[in-house]
Design a protein around this motif. Sequence first.
Motif: not given
Lengths: 397, 276
Positions: A9, A170, A172, A174-177, B35-37, B54, B56, B58-59, B61, B63-64, B67
């Motif tokens: 990771d 920006e 972000i 994540g792992a797995g995405e 793992k972080s996921g 998070f 804060w 980034q806007m 999303k 799909h994020v 999920r």
Amino acid sequence: MKPIWKTEDRSIIHLNVADFAVAVERAVDSRLKDRPVIIAPEGAARAAVYDMSEEAYRNGICKGMALGRAVRLCRDARILPPHPDRYEHAMRSLLKQTLPYSPLIETGEADGHLFMDVSGSSRLFGPPADVAWRLRRQVKKDLGLDPIWSVAPNKLVAKVATRLVKPDGEYIVGAGEEESLLAPLPIRLVPGIERDDLLRLQEFNLTRVSQFTALSLEQLQIPFGARALFLYQTARGIDPSPVLPMGQKPPKVIADHEFGNDTNDRSFLESILYRLVEQVGDRLRRHRRAARRVAVILDYSDGMRCARQLAARPATANDLTLFQLARRTLLLAWTRRVRIRHVRLICDRLIFPPAQLKLFADEQRQTQKRDNLVVAIDSIRQRFGTQAVRIGRTLAA
Amino acid sequence: MNTQTTHNSCRLWVGTSGYSYTEWTDAGFYPPGTKSGAMLPLYARHFPITELNFTWYQMPKVHVLDRMHRQAPAGFRFAAKLTRTLTHEIDPDQWRGQATQYRDGIAPLLQARKLVAVLLQFPPSFVRAPQSRQYLAALLDELDGLPLAVEFRHASWATDRVFAELERRRATLVTVDEPELPGLFPGLDVVTNPELFYIRFHGRNAKGWRSGNMQKQFDYDYGDDELRQWADGRIAKMAPHASTGVIFFNNHVRAQAPRNAVRLIQLLIARGLMAD
């Protein structure tokens, strides 16, 4: 068979200052803000656009476009000459800001791109997104630049992420995405997939990443052979390549020449190339190294750049051998009729000079003669100065 | 551990601010090699709610978040921070567009009925002055309909008029536990919204608070007596005035937040504010 990849990771930050050259110019001259700006060399008959601001881009201007056409498309654009020294200076300052956060920082040329591996530093500096945000704020305050940032599990995905939010913002990931981020994109947006690959993919009518990832590795191996695995991984956002630590860039020897008057005179250019070879060869021999690769970078007077390279087999530090190779490389790079402003010679993949002798006596004699000649020239120059003895070819220059 | 219970019909939810910290693996909260996921499902074994920070940076999303909430168990809940461009880096010409974007981004949580609150956390520089008051009112209007909770960091907002206005709007005033430093918003037990009270434990690291480094600012381990004071004092006092209470620990350094949160849950159970 399903390939298995071992990846740990990681958290990679990518900073990307959009339209870097323009951003640097704007930091110097605030009047350039919010108006179209084009960076292109002055005085060249057929100058091409080197970089442009977002406003100019929206008017249809792109890199490499003829300046005349660009000006017609965007009449109120401010045109500035390129200042590579300013960009390099800004890049060094940007790097300086990031140094406290990680020993693993990789920069490109002076292009406003920078990767940092902060996987191991969250206990010291907090979560990666926070580090990235702080860095952006600091860079904005101290340098007047406003980088886009992304945090992702690898360099590939981090780079795509900043491309997606350009010109500002920006991302972000994540792992797995990784895979789901790439899936809807056009394949050409994925770094590492080259022009030849794209042409081949077009033959199969594949344009989206999701269409490509529907194919198995075995299926890809038929048209792509050994490259299939790389493409298979890349399209899925798998990129194990490390962020190279600072100061661990492979060593290279570089010599430059900037023409006072741009030229396309072949004999003149070759004599200059020979001088560069002499400089590079001298440095190689002083350090007891031989180069396994020679590269020539040409900057045309309209701002276009072309780089080509050839392998040296066996490795060499002999001026005469290097020149033969450099000349072949020059001819590969020199494909246009536009005059040349700048030539750069690079020798890299350095090793200790090979001790292996030639198999055939004739070849061996030839090599020996060349080496003796260079040794003799070196010793004369060492004693009486570099001008004491010169090669006829360079006298014309 | 079942941590959602009722007392005087008030349901308490305890969790941490953020859950994706690699250092929590080193500290033993997550098993080695996590793992972080894969952290959210593991986190959800301990806590029924988390505060997303998070959003804060980034806007959000669609799909994020879509999920993410599918990854969590059915009963799991979220609070989400409002994006910094609406609280810390406000652009007078752009913020309304940003607010619309935020509403769109957060929609999956709202639709799944998993969003407990949107946290509007303002910086210490956001001082009560006519301009900031007008902005806050306009922002609350723009976000109307979302479950809103407002956290001030400046003491100038600690007045009855502010509380009354929040009450009128049915917006929650966030209660904070933080170092006692001059100028900081004080720890209060005011409940402005009968549907929700919201407590954030930032730690009491007075030395690190203004260091500019999160690892120092939020490095604090709450002692048993400090947590007991909260369970017996303010929380017990606030619970009868709202139907739901959410409590988050933000002292994430070295996984102190989840440790303290688990301890507080035990104390609340012992106090009878939560069922075992």
